[in-house]
Design an enzyme around this catalytic site. Sequence first.
Site, PDB file in Angstrom:
ATOM      1  N   TYR A 147       0.667  -1.129  -0.129  1.00  0.00           N
ATOM      2  CA  TYR A 147      -0.076   0.004   0.042  1.00  0.00           C
ATOM      3  C   TYR A 147       1.026   1.135  -0.001  1.00  0.00           C
ATOM      4  O   TYR A 147       1.854   1.481   0.830  1.00  0.00           O
ATOM      5  CB  TYR A 147      -0.955   0.142   1.162  1.00  0.00           C
ATOM      6  CG  TYR A 147      -1.772   1.123   1.339  1.00  0.00           C
ATOM      7  CD1 TYR A 147      -2.868   1.149   0.340  1.00  0.00           C
ATOM      8  CD2 TYR A 147      -1.770   2.012   2.211  1.00  0.00           C
ATOM      9  CE1 TYR A 147      -3.858   2.362   0.213  1.00  0.00           C
ATOM     10  CE2 TYR A 147      -2.318   3.404   2.151  1.00  0.00           C
ATOM     11  CZ  TYR A 147      -3.387   3.533   1.201  1.00  0.00           C
ATOM     12  OH  TYR A 147      -4.268   4.550   1.359  1.00  0.00           O
ATOM     13  N   ASP A 249       9.289   4.186   0.062  1.00  0.00           N
ATOM     14  CA  ASP A 249       8.212   4.762   0.818  1.00  0.00           C
ATOM     15  C   ASP A 249       8.370   4.550   2.345  1.00  0.00           C
ATOM     16  O   ASP A 249       8.389   3.126   2.635  1.00  0.00           O
ATOM     17  CB  ASP A 249       7.066   4.041   0.392  1.00  0.00           C
ATOM     18  CG  ASP A 249       5.550   4.435   1.284  1.00  0.00           C
ATOM     19  OD1 ASP A 249       5.855   5.068   2.440  1.00  0.00           O
ATOM     20  OD2 ASP A 249       4.706   4.059   0.669  1.00  0.00           O
ATOM     21  N   LYS A 276       2.717  10.821   7.848  1.00  0.00           N
ATOM     22  CA  LYS A 276       2.526  10.184   9.187  1.00  0.00           C
ATOM     23  C   LYS A 276       3.155  11.020  10.347  1.00  0.00           C
ATOM     24  O   LYS A 276       3.096  11.933  10.562  1.00  0.00           O
ATOM     25  CB  LYS A 276       2.586   8.830   9.176  1.00  0.00           C
ATOM     26  CG  LYS A 276       1.761   8.005   8.041  1.00  0.00           C
ATOM     27  CD  LYS A 276       0.967   6.912   8.444  1.00  0.00           C
ATOM     28  CE  LYS A 276       0.260   6.270   7.454  1.00  0.00           C
ATOM     29  NZ  LYS A 276      -0.873   5.507   7.592  1.00  0.00           N
TER      30      LYS A 276
END
Length: 439
Positions: A147, A249, A276
């Site tokens: 993801y 990522d 985040k």
Amino acid sequence: MSDGVNDAQSVSAALYERALEVLPGGVSRNTVLRKPHPLYADHASGCRVTDVEGVERIDFANNMASLIHGHAHPAIVQAVTEQLKAGTAFTLATEVEIRFAEHLVGRSDRFEKVRFVNSGTEAVMGMLKAARAFTGRHKIAKIEGAYHGLYDYAEISQTAKPSNWGDETNPVAVPVAYGTPPGVLMDVVVIPFNDPERAIAILDRHKGELAGILLDLMPHRVGLIPASGEFMAALSDWTDEDGSLLLLDEIITFRSEYGGAQEWYDVRADLTAMGKLIGGGFPVGAIAGRAEIMDVMNPLVETVRFPHSGTFSANPVTMTAGLTAMELYDRQAVARVNQLARRAIVGIEDAIRATGVAACVTGRGSMFRVHLKANPPSNYREAFVTADESGRLKVLLDHLFDAGFLMINTCSATISTAMGESEIDAIVDAMAEGFAKIR
Ligand SMILES: Cc1ncc(COP(=O)(O)O)c(C=O)c1O
């Protein structure tokens, strides 16, 4: 304990009735959906969240791994409050964005320049566009099942399933959203995780075509298993030889070490996407990496290869919260949350042995994930949750919820600095009781 979930008269049930009228499915993000209705937060402090029914739970979800200090950390609240009074967004630059960029560049020798954006999705999208602009190539490779947010190219094969994922020597590029342009499917090369031989064989068929390989070093949906050193070395050597870029990522995994999970490896990322935790509780994303590549966004040159802007990018509220949070997340704090996660993993492994349940636990750094499989998976296909596992996982997650714990719905957990050994031991005990129920 009344959790409000099965109580049709609950405040949450009434709120959800209203939400269904105006939000598709009654939610703004699918992750908060619970049946028969989501829970609504009232307030939170440290590692504890209280819902609108007045029930308090220990938060191991931390807004999908984004709250490294838990909720309402006093230093972040104070810094943000001062910034709110001074203004929240200007059509001007601010000093705090420079200070935050300096801080991030100081955390890793792989970061020479930084660009801020507003979400992880945007950071991954910007990173891929920068890689294309730098290499002049448009295809990317990505890991099956991983993801990376909502960008068309980055989401391919994220939800692949046995009926459509194809042969493992040649995974099919499976779209997530209906209407995904066919060209996107042709421009994304899907490779298996931690399988250097098969991955390289696939990549070799696309020599000279790829802008880069997009990779999460411990992809949560692929099983929360760290990339092996062998896999990373193979991908890094391949990109070096091919002239494509290694695009990490680290939107979740940046929490794992002071300079991100890339510290675990002897390879150099060309670009890294973050998000985040670096927002200190506010929406954020960032792209960092080699100055030569980042300069495709440099507006001072005659031909800007990747013009990039964003109305709320580097807004001073996010920058202030992020800088404060990351300054607090020093090497000592990183080591402490990692040690707490280790304690949880060891405790859960003991509970698995003691109860004899068919389960295992994966993870590293400050995260772990419980699988209802006898052996740890090594890739997306092995981590895939079967219908039987899904039913038992629901019983386990419901048990944890009723016992007062908020988890990420894959039965994953993230540790915050607001936690101590007592919270870890409490979840280990609750997990043991849950295992006894589903054994
Ligand atoms: C590894 C990873 N990349 C990208 C994203 C997208 O980030 P955002 O939700 O901020 O757009 C996420 C979000 O969960 C993620 O876990």
